[in-house]
Design a protein around this motif. Structure first.
Motif, PDB file in Angstrom:
ATOM      1  N   ILE A 103       0.836  -1.198   0.000  1.00  0.00           N
ATOM      2  CA  ILE A 103       0.000   0.000   0.000  1.00  0.00           C
ATOM      3  C   ILE A 103       0.873   1.252   0.000  1.00  0.00           C
ATOM      4  N   ASP A 104       1.942   1.221   0.790  1.00  0.00           N
ATOM      5  CA  ASP A 104       2.875   2.353   0.807  1.00  0.00           C
ATOM      6  C   ASP A 104       3.507   2.551  -0.563  1.00  0.00           C
ATOM      7  N   ALA A 105       3.845   1.444  -1.233  1.00  0.00           N
ATOM      8  CA  ALA A 105       4.440   1.530  -2.569  1.00  0.00           C
ATOM      9  C   ALA A 105       3.452   2.113  -3.571  1.00  0.00           C
ATOM     10  N   ALA A 106       2.194   1.696  -3.484  1.00  0.00           N
ATOM     11  CA  ALA A 106       1.170   2.226  -4.390  1.00  0.00           C
ATOM     12  C   ALA A 106       0.998   3.731  -4.192  1.00  0.00           C
ATOM     13  N   GLU A 107       0.921   4.155  -2.950  1.00  0.00           N
ATOM     14  CA  GLU A 107       0.765   5.590  -2.672  1.00  0.00           C
ATOM     15  C   GLU A 107       1.965   6.376  -3.186  1.00  0.00           C
ATOM     16  N   ALA A 108       3.167   5.829  -2.981  1.00  0.00           N
ATOM     17  CA  ALA A 108       4.373   6.508  -3.450  1.00  0.00           C
ATOM     18  C   ALA A 108       4.413   6.602  -4.971  1.00  0.00           C
ATOM     19  N   ALA A 109       3.753   5.659  -5.640  1.00  0.00           N
ATOM     20  CA  ALA A 109       3.684   5.672  -7.108  1.00  0.00           C
ATOM     21  C   ALA A 109       2.574   6.576  -7.626  1.00  0.00           C
ATOM     22  N   GLY A 110       1.800   7.165  -6.723  1.00  0.00           N
ATOM     23  CA  GLY A 110       0.703   8.034  -7.128  1.00  0.00           C
ATOM     24  C   GLY A 110      -0.529   7.289  -7.579  1.00  0.00           C
ATOM     25  N   MET A 111      -0.656   6.040  -7.117  1.00  0.00           N
ATOM     26  CA  MET A 111      -1.771   5.188  -7.531  1.00  0.00           C
ATOM     27  C   MET A 111      -2.801   5.065  -6.413  1.00  0.00           C
ATOM     28  N   GLN A 112      -4.053   4.897  -6.786  1.00  0.00           N
ATOM     29  CA  GLN A 112      -5.073   4.557  -5.809  1.00  0.00           C
ATOM     30  C   GLN A 112      -4.990   3.053  -5.509  1.00  0.00           C
ATOM     31  N   TRP A 113      -5.574   2.667  -4.391  1.00  0.00           N
ATOM     32  CA  TRP A 113      -5.437   1.274  -3.975  1.00  0.00           C
ATOM     33  C   TRP A 113      -6.683   0.809  -3.240  1.00  0.00           C
ATOM     34  N   VAL A 114      -6.817  -0.508  -3.171  1.00  0.00           N
ATOM     35  CA  VAL A 114      -7.862  -1.151  -2.382  1.00  0.00           C
ATOM     36  C   VAL A 114      -7.193  -2.272  -1.591  1.00  0.00           C
ATOM     37  N   ARG A 115      -7.508  -2.359  -0.305  1.00  0.00           N
ATOM     38  CA  ARG A 115      -6.856  -3.359   0.545  1.00  0.00           C
ATOM     39  C   ARG A 115      -7.692  -4.617   0.636  1.00  0.00           C
ATOM     40  N   VAL A 116      -7.050  -5.752   0.387  1.00  0.00           N
ATOM     41  CA  VAL A 116      -7.674  -7.064   0.533  1.00  0.00           C
ATOM     42  C   VAL A 116      -7.473  -7.522   1.978  1.00  0.00           C
ATOM     43  N   PRO A 117      -8.539  -7.870   2.691  1.00  0.00           N
ATOM     44  CA  PRO A 117      -8.396  -8.260   4.101  1.00  0.00           C
ATOM     45  C   PRO A 117      -7.510  -9.491   4.274  1.00  0.00           C
ATOM     46  N   LEU A 118      -6.848  -9.549   5.424  1.00  0.00           N
ATOM     47  CA  LEU A 118      -6.015 -10.699   5.772  1.00  0.00           C
ATOM     48  C   LEU A 118      -6.897 -11.917   6.039  1.00  0.00           C
ATOM     49  N   PRO A 119      -6.311 -13.134   6.008  1.00  0.00           N
ATOM     50  CA  PRO A 119      -7.123 -14.343   6.216  1.00  0.00           C
ATOM     51  C   PRO A 119      -7.965 -14.300   7.484  1.00  0.00           C
ATOM     52  N   LYS A 120      -7.393 -13.860   8.600  1.00  0.00           N
ATOM     53  CA  LYS A 120      -8.152 -13.845   9.848  1.00  0.00           C
ATOM     54  C   LYS A 120      -9.303 -12.843   9.788  1.00  0.00           C
ATOM     55  N   GLU A 121      -9.126 -11.760   9.028  1.00  0.00           N
ATOM     56  CA  GLU A 121     -10.197 -10.773   8.868  1.00  0.00           C
ATOM     57  C   GLU A 121     -11.311 -11.328   7.987  1.00  0.00           C
ATOM     58  N   ARG A 122     -10.939 -12.041   6.935  1.00  0.00           N
ATOM     59  CA  ARG A 122     -11.950 -12.646   6.068  1.00  0.00           C
ATOM     60  C   ARG A 122     -12.734 -13.714   6.826  1.00  0.00           C
ATOM     61  N   LEU A 123     -12.031 -14.490   7.661  1.00  0.00           N
ATOM     62  CA  LEU A 123     -12.670 -15.528   8.441  1.00  0.00           C
ATOM     63  C   LEU A 123     -13.655 -14.921   9.444  1.00  0.00           C
ATOM     64  N   ALA A 124     -13.229 -13.850  10.107  1.00  0.00           N
ATOM     65  CA  ALA A 124     -14.104 -13.189  11.083  1.00  0.00           C
ATOM     66  C   ALA A 124     -15.353 -12.623  10.413  1.00  0.00           C
ATOM     67  N   ALA A 125     -15.187 -12.052   9.227  1.00  0.00           N
ATOM     68  CA  ALA A 125     -16.331 -11.501   8.507  1.00  0.00           C
ATOM     69  C   ALA A 125     -17.291 -12.607   8.068  1.00  0.00           C
ATOM     70  N   ALA A 126     -16.729 -13.756   7.643  1.00  0.00           N
ATOM     71  CA  ALA A 126     -17.576 -14.860   7.226  1.00  0.00           C
ATOM     72  C   ALA A 126     -18.354 -15.434   8.397  1.00  0.00           C
ATOM     73  N   GLU A 127     -17.714 -15.525   9.559  1.00  0.00           N
ATOM     74  CA  GLU A 127     -18.388 -16.046  10.751  1.00  0.00           C
ATOM     75  C   GLU A 127     -19.476 -15.085  11.225  1.00  0.00           C
ATOM     76  N   ALA A 128     -19.207 -13.780  11.113  1.00  0.00           N
ATOM     77  CA  ALA A 128     -20.171 -12.778  11.537  1.00  0.00           C
ATOM     78  C   ALA A 128     -21.398 -12.776  10.632  1.00  0.00           C
ATOM     79  N   ALA A 129     -21.210 -13.188   9.359  1.00  0.00           N
ATOM     80  CA  ALA A 129     -22.323 -13.184   8.401  1.00  0.00           C
ATOM     81  C   ALA A 129     -23.206 -14.403   8.524  1.00  0.00           C
ATOM     82  N   ARG A 130     -22.781 -15.394   9.301  1.00  0.00           N
ATOM     83  CA  ARG A 130     -23.578 -16.633   9.432  1.00  0.00           C
ATOM     84  C   ARG A 130     -24.817 -16.390  10.300  1.00  0.00           C
TER      85      ARG A 130
END
Length: 204
Positions: free
Chosen positions: A177-204
């Motif tokens: 993300i720091d590299a993208a910003e330094a390049a003048g690019m916009q970015w979107v962050r993909v959640p880490l595995p534990k974050e994706r797992l927590a979101a999936a459990e919360a949606a159940r």
């Protein structure tokens, strides 16, 4: 769980590979743990994810310095990648990213910009049947300064013939993300595995 894309039109998408397209970070950590155990080198999982996107040899140099070790960097990096390649057939993709690849494929060009060696990236993408979606791969050893320096992303934009300001970067780790910003690019962050797992459990 879906990714929120910044508003506006983009002329190219640039993707990190491990942890962004390919759910390979847990497997990479297994490979790291296997190799570093031989040198009694600690590498906590939290530190591993914080170093996401950095070239393997850079991580080994940092670990040597941190722990006063003298691991043979090139040898350990090579053995670590070989061990990972033995696991690569078991990997899955990250659906929230792959949805955007399928949605925009053929409409705008794509590049993968990775801190992993080219063979590792190719093997991972081939395992998911995605290699032919990308016009450009920029991998470890193909730039002089890795993430968080902007060089890898700027090189990808140059190879695609796209203005860096018109590129959107998909990343899971702060150095990228720091590299993208330094390049003048916009970015979107993909959640880490534990974050994706927590979101999936919360949606159940």
């Amino acid at each position: 769980m879906k990714l929120t894309i910044p508003q506006g039109d983009f002329d190219a998408y640039l993707f990190d590979c491990d942890g962004t397209i390919v759910d390979s970070m847990p497997l990479h950590y297994v490979a790291w743990h296997k190799m570093l155990a031989e040198y009694n080198c600690p590498f906590p999982e939290e530190q591993f994810y914080a170093y996401g996107g950095l070239p393997v040899e850079t991580i080994l140099e940092m670990l040597n310095e941190q722990h006063g070790l003298s691991m043979p960097v090139k040898q350990v990096a090579h053995e670590k990648e070989l061990y990972y390649q033995g696991l690569v057939h078991t990997i899955d993709g990250i659906p929230m990213t792959i949805d955007h690849i399928h949605d925009k494929h053929g409409k705008i060009p794509f590049a993968v910009v990775s801190g992993s060696p080219r063979k590792s990236v190719v093997d991972s993408l081939e395992a998911l049947g995605l290699l032919d979606k990308f016009e450009v791969l920029v991998c470890a050893g193909e730039y002089s300064k890795g993430k968080p320096h902007p060089e890898p992303f700027l090189k990808a934009a140059e190879l695609l013939g796209v203005d860096p300001k018109r590129c959107l970067v998909f990343e899971d780790a702060q150095p990228g993300i720091d590299a993208a910003e330094a390049a003048g690019m916009q970015w979107v962050r993909v959640p880490l595995p534990k974050e994706r797992l927590a979101a999936a459990e919360a949606a159940r």
